[in-house]
Design a protein around this motif. Sequence first.
Motif, PDB file in Angstrom:
ATOM      1  N   GLY A 186       0.772  -1.270   0.038  1.00 52.35           N
ATOM      2  CA  GLY A 186       0.205   0.086   0.127  1.00 52.35           C
ATOM      3  C   GLY A 186       0.840   1.112  -0.126  1.00 52.35           C
ATOM      4  O   GLY A 186       2.147   1.347  -0.112  1.00 52.35           O
ATOM      5  N   THR A 187       0.088   2.497   0.118  1.00 56.45           N
ATOM      6  CA  THR A 187       0.852   3.632   0.164  1.00 56.45           C
ATOM      7  C   THR A 187       1.008   4.053   1.515  1.00 56.45           C
ATOM      8  O   THR A 187       0.347   3.776   2.739  1.00 56.45           O
ATOM      9  N   PHE A 188       2.086   4.944   1.744  1.00 57.36           N
ATOM     10  CA  PHE A 188       2.520   5.098   3.298  1.00 57.36           C
ATOM     11  C   PHE A 188       3.279   6.637   2.944  1.00 57.36           C
ATOM     12  O   PHE A 188       3.569   6.940   2.029  1.00 57.36           O
ATOM     13  N   VAL A 189       3.295   6.943   4.115  1.00 60.41           N
ATOM     14  CA  VAL A 189       4.156   8.308   4.833  1.00 60.41           C
ATOM     15  C   VAL A 189       4.890   7.924   6.206  1.00 60.41           C
ATOM     16  O   VAL A 189       4.210   7.260   6.891  1.00 60.41           O
ATOM     17  N   VAL A 190       5.976   8.564   6.155  1.00 55.94           N
ATOM     18  CA  VAL A 190       6.731   8.338   7.361  1.00 55.94           C
ATOM     19  C   VAL A 190       6.973   9.668   8.057  1.00 55.94           C
ATOM     20  O   VAL A 190       7.264  10.630   7.349  1.00 55.94           O
ATOM     21  N   SER A 191       6.804   9.585   9.395  1.00 60.58           N
ATOM     22  CA  SER A 191       7.430  10.604  10.078  1.00 60.58           C
ATOM     23  C   SER A 191       8.688  10.451  10.955  1.00 60.58           C
ATOM     24  O   SER A 191       8.660   9.560  11.539  1.00 60.58           O
ATOM     25  N   TYR A 192       9.649  11.363  10.984  1.00 65.78           N
ATOM     26  CA  TYR A 192      10.928  11.205  11.677  1.00 65.78           C
ATOM     27  C   TYR A 192      11.105  12.301  12.481  1.00 65.78           C
ATOM     28  O   TYR A 192      11.425  13.544  12.039  1.00 65.78           O
ATOM     29  N   SER A 193      11.159  12.101  13.776  1.00 65.07           N
ATOM     30  CA  SER A 193      11.121  13.487  14.881  1.00 65.07           C
ATOM     31  C   SER A 193      12.197  13.215  15.947  1.00 65.07           C
ATOM     32  O   SER A 193      12.642  12.031  16.024  1.00 65.07           O
ATOM     33  N   GLN A 194      12.905  14.377  16.113  1.00 64.52           N
ATOM     34  CA  GLN A 194      14.135  14.245  17.208  1.00 64.52           C
ATOM     35  C   GLN A 194      13.484  15.234  18.440  1.00 64.52           C
ATOM     36  O   GLN A 194      13.196  16.225  18.256  1.00 64.52           O
TER      37      GLN A 194
END
Length: 232
Positions: free
Chosen positions: A172-180
Amino acid sequence: MPFISLEDNHLTVLNLFTTDKPENQDRLIEEMTKIVDAAAYEGWMSSTVHAGVDLPGTANFIQWRSGEDLEKRYSGEEFKHRTMPVFSEITTSIRLLQNEVAYVLTSDALGGKVEIGPHRDDYTCISVFTVRADGQDEAVDALGAAQEYFKDLPGFRSHVVLKGLRARGLDGTFVVSYSQWDSKEAFEAYRDQPAEEQPEARKAAVARIRAVVEGAPSTNTYQVVHTRAAGE
């Protein structure tokens, strides 16, 4: 050290591995470190290994010049007959996610530059959102520009949104969040803030995300343990 930037136009690959035992996480890190230290692939730019904190596992944040360079790596005999079999033995899941950087936000102290490496003490959270095929752009905006309030949060350092392009091990379609974040405590204060105390901007963004996601996001927290860039 690697930087995450909208302007660089790198292919960003996020390889996420889960396992069921802390000792297998140690072995994952050992194997990944060997690969990173020996990397000399055409088009490879950097790799940064993260160790799971909340759950056993690893994340490898990799920058490539292009998708064509990455596919050469995937089609190589070493990757197919040594790398993947070794990882398959010690993992419970493998997701190889190809992305483009879609949004970057930092605290004023960082001045718009997101650096990753073990010389920093970032407490990092990575979440993968599977979304409707027609909802990816909405998810990118809701996870990105709609959450500018992050800059006002105590302990916030940076927030990056990655738009998924293609994947192995994830349908499927996806989005990623990356936070510090400054610390585990700062991140958890944000994560666990009661709904009645949340700013309206956060409530609105959450509603937009829920409207397009399919299932709960996959989330873990990490500490960076190793990095190397081409030429080092």
